[in-house]
Write a protein that holds these residues in place. Structure first.
Motif, short mmCIF file in Angstrom:
data_model
loop_
_atom_site.label_atom_id
_atom_site.label_comp_id
_atom_site.label_asym_id
_atom_site.label_seq_id
_atom_site.Cartn_x
_atom_site.Cartn_y
_atom_site.Cartn_z
N CYS A 250 0.84 -1.19 0.00
CA CYS A 250 0.00 0.00 0.00
C CYS A 250 0.88 1.24 0.00
O CYS A 250 1.79 1.36 0.82
CB CYS A 250 -0.92 0.00 1.22
SG CYS A 250 -1.87 1.51 1.38
N CYS A 253 -0.09 3.19 3.65
CA CYS A 253 0.21 2.66 4.99
C CYS A 253 1.23 1.53 4.97
O CYS A 253 1.55 0.98 6.03
CB CYS A 253 -1.08 2.20 5.66
SG CYS A 253 -1.70 0.61 5.05
N CYS A 276 -6.33 -1.13 -0.70
CA CYS A 276 -5.73 -1.65 0.54
C CYS A 276 -6.86 -1.89 1.54
O CYS A 276 -7.57 -0.95 1.91
CB CYS A 276 -4.72 -0.65 1.10
SG CYS A 276 -4.12 -1.12 2.73
N CYS A 279 -6.11 0.21 5.20
CA CYS A 279 -6.42 1.64 5.40
C CYS A 279 -7.54 2.11 4.47
O CYS A 279 -7.93 3.27 4.50
CB CYS A 279 -5.17 2.50 5.25
SG CYS A 279 -4.58 2.66 3.55
N SER A 281 -7.59 2.79 1.38
CA SER A 281 -7.27 3.74 0.32
C SER A 281 -7.08 2.97 -0.99
O SER A 281 -6.99 1.74 -0.99
CB SER A 281 -5.98 4.50 0.67
OG SER A 281 -4.89 3.60 0.60
ZN LIG Z 1 -3.09 0.93 3.24
#
Ligand SMILES: [Zn+2]
Ligand SMILES: [Zn+2]
Length: 327
Positions: A250, A253, A276, A279, A281
């Motif tokens: 990711c 993160c 991801c 997180c 995103s």
């Molecule tokens: Zn992430």
């Protein structure tokens, strides 16, 4: 022999053995602007053709979208002329160098004062408005002209709001011009500093997904081809630097456990969403190994349907398209 049209410099092969992965790749800016402008124009033509064949009620929307792509092609061509006719000097890059000093992580957001004192991007803004703003609606044009002639600091204030992510406080008609002017400044400054003061930029690493050289969000991720076959880089939306990121990690993160890939059609689609699950995103992945014509900013804008689908799944976009700011 074919002329090398790529905006990615070729790998330095003077060192024998397996080449190390470069943490940063600085673009060939003139080639980057030429490619981007040509790609926007090609996508505009495709939209016009599609609209002509489309008998449904969405044809006028397609034509309008094509008009916007053509406008952007003109704006990027104007950035390229600026680069050629008024190249940035090392002295003009000094405020960007100061931002890079003494910080290990991503550079800070530039202050209002720094933006007010760096005249290059303000001149660039005036010139981009003059060259690419000719066919805009009169109200938009009037707003831009007011910013060009402003002496009260409103232009620097708008730039500050834009760079600090306060998009809803920036004049919607001015945002694309502002970012383009700031970008042609930052991209030249970083490229110059990389050349002249090497160690300042070496060993910089991205934190939280931001550009290690300027702190702006990426505009997307690229999977490269040729000498760098299969390597993944994020591309900065402001300074156009590419930084390496191991695939299936990711970019926000660093988690690797719940990375998934999404596309509408086949599993070998040239544009994929990389999500991801940790997180929540996502970034869009532009696979140059599958379609070398792809250009991150242009093709990102041409693939917004993928964003809608990913956002419907609850994922949050981690990237910024300088041609389409969040409202
Ligand atoms: Zn992430
Ligand atoms: Zn950057």
């Amino acid at each position: 022999m074919m002329k090398d049209q790529s905006d990615i410099p070729s790998l330095d092969k003077r060192i024998p053995g397996v080449p190390a992965i470069e943490p940063l790749i600085f673009p060939k800016l003139a080639a980057l602007y030429a490619r981007r402008s040509a790609r926007l124009e090609a996508l505009a033509s495709r939209l016009v053709t599609d609209a002509a064949e489309d008998e449904s009620s969405s044809a006028p929307a397609g034509e309008e979208q094509a008009g916007y792509f053509s406008f952007l092609a003109g704006l990027v061509a104007a950035q390229r002329r600026l680069l050629e006719e008024s190249p940035l000097s090392l002295a003009q890059a000094e405020p960007v160098r100061v931002l890079l000093q003494g910080t290990k992580a991503s550079p800070e957001v530039p202050s209002r004062q720094m933006l007010a004192e760096a005249v290059y991007w303000q001149d660039a803004f005036a010139r981009l408005v003059a060259e690419a703003g000719v066919h805009l609606p009169p109200e938009t044009r009037a707003g831009l002209d007011a910013l060009v002639s402003d002496t009260s600091g409103a232009l620097a204030e708008q730039a500050f709001l834009l760079l600090s992510g306060q998009y809803d406080r920036v004049d919607a008609g001015a945002a694309v011009f502002l970012w383009s002017a700031l970008s042609v400044y930052w991209a030249q400054a970083i490229a110059l500093l990389a050349r002249e003061t090497g160690e300042l930029l070496h060993n910089r690493r991205s934190e939280g997904g931001a550009c290690p050289c300027c702190g702006a969000p990426p505009s997307g991720a690229l999977v490269l081809t040729g000498d760098r076959e299969g390597l993944r880089y994020l591309q900065c939306s402001l300074c156009e630097t590419r930084w390496h990121k191991v695939r299936a990690t990711c970019s926000v993160c660093d988690a690797t456990d719940h990375i998934d890939y999404w596309s509408f059609e086949s599993t070998d689609a040239p544009i994929q969403g990389e999500t991801c699950g940790d997180c929540h995103s996502y970034v869009k992945l532009f696979r140059l190994d599958r379609d070398p014509e792809l250009e991150v900013s242009a093709d990102d804008l041409a693939s917004v349907a993928l964003d809608s689908a990913l956002e419907d799944q609850g994922f949050i976009r981690a990237t910024l398209n300088p041609f389409s700011f969040p409202a």
